[in-house]
Design an enzyme around this catalytic site. Sequence first.
Site, short mmCIF file in Angstrom:
data_model
loop_
_atom_site.label_atom_id
_atom_site.label_comp_id
_atom_site.label_asym_id
_atom_site.label_seq_id
_atom_site.Cartn_x
_atom_site.Cartn_y
_atom_site.Cartn_z
N PRO A 270 -24.56 -23.40 9.49
CA PRO A 270 -23.11 -23.27 9.32
C PRO A 270 -22.24 -24.02 10.33
O PRO A 270 -21.53 -23.41 11.13
CB PRO A 270 -22.89 -21.76 9.40
CG PRO A 270 -23.98 -21.30 10.31
CD PRO A 270 -25.17 -22.16 9.98
N CYS A 271 -22.23 -25.32 10.26
CA CYS A 271 -21.39 -26.11 11.16
C CYS A 271 -19.91 -25.89 10.84
O CYS A 271 -19.06 -26.17 11.69
CB CYS A 271 -21.75 -27.60 11.08
SG CYS A 271 -21.78 -28.29 9.44
#
Length: 162
Positions: free
Chosen positions: A125-126
């Site tokens: 989850p950047c």
Amino acid sequence: MTHTTIDSPIGELTLVARDGALSGVYMPEHRPAPDPAGFGDRDDAVFADAVRQLDEYWSGEREAFELPLDPAGSAFQVRVWEALREIPYGETRTYGWIAARIGQPTAVRAVGLANSRNPLSIVVPCHRVVGSTGALTGYAGGVERKRYLLDHERRARLDSVA
């Protein structure tokens, strides 16, 4: 290498696997753009678990992914991507937090670059990383998709509490 494409609320996603492990999740207009020549043949069957888990994510039933992953990157990039997976669903952290988390508190810019090279968007989850002021910063699929993903997670979290 094999790949498939699936529909999602943020547009068509291209999933790429190497030896059965997920190595890429790419959005339309993904930047930096991956070379589709390296995606291999299309094989939808390889991606059954990934597709199911992404469907669960979109429906608000899944907060973390449990898939074999094989992202290609330097040792530093892999450390950053592993730290991204520690950011709780529906929350954000700063680039400085990531730098401190990996034991390199002065490497904020390098963390930002590694974050931008994350090949496993959504799964790693950047989109949960924001600037030091809390402002939304760049995202491989565009800031509007980043906003959508963060809003989606916050809504799903609120719905699960209600």
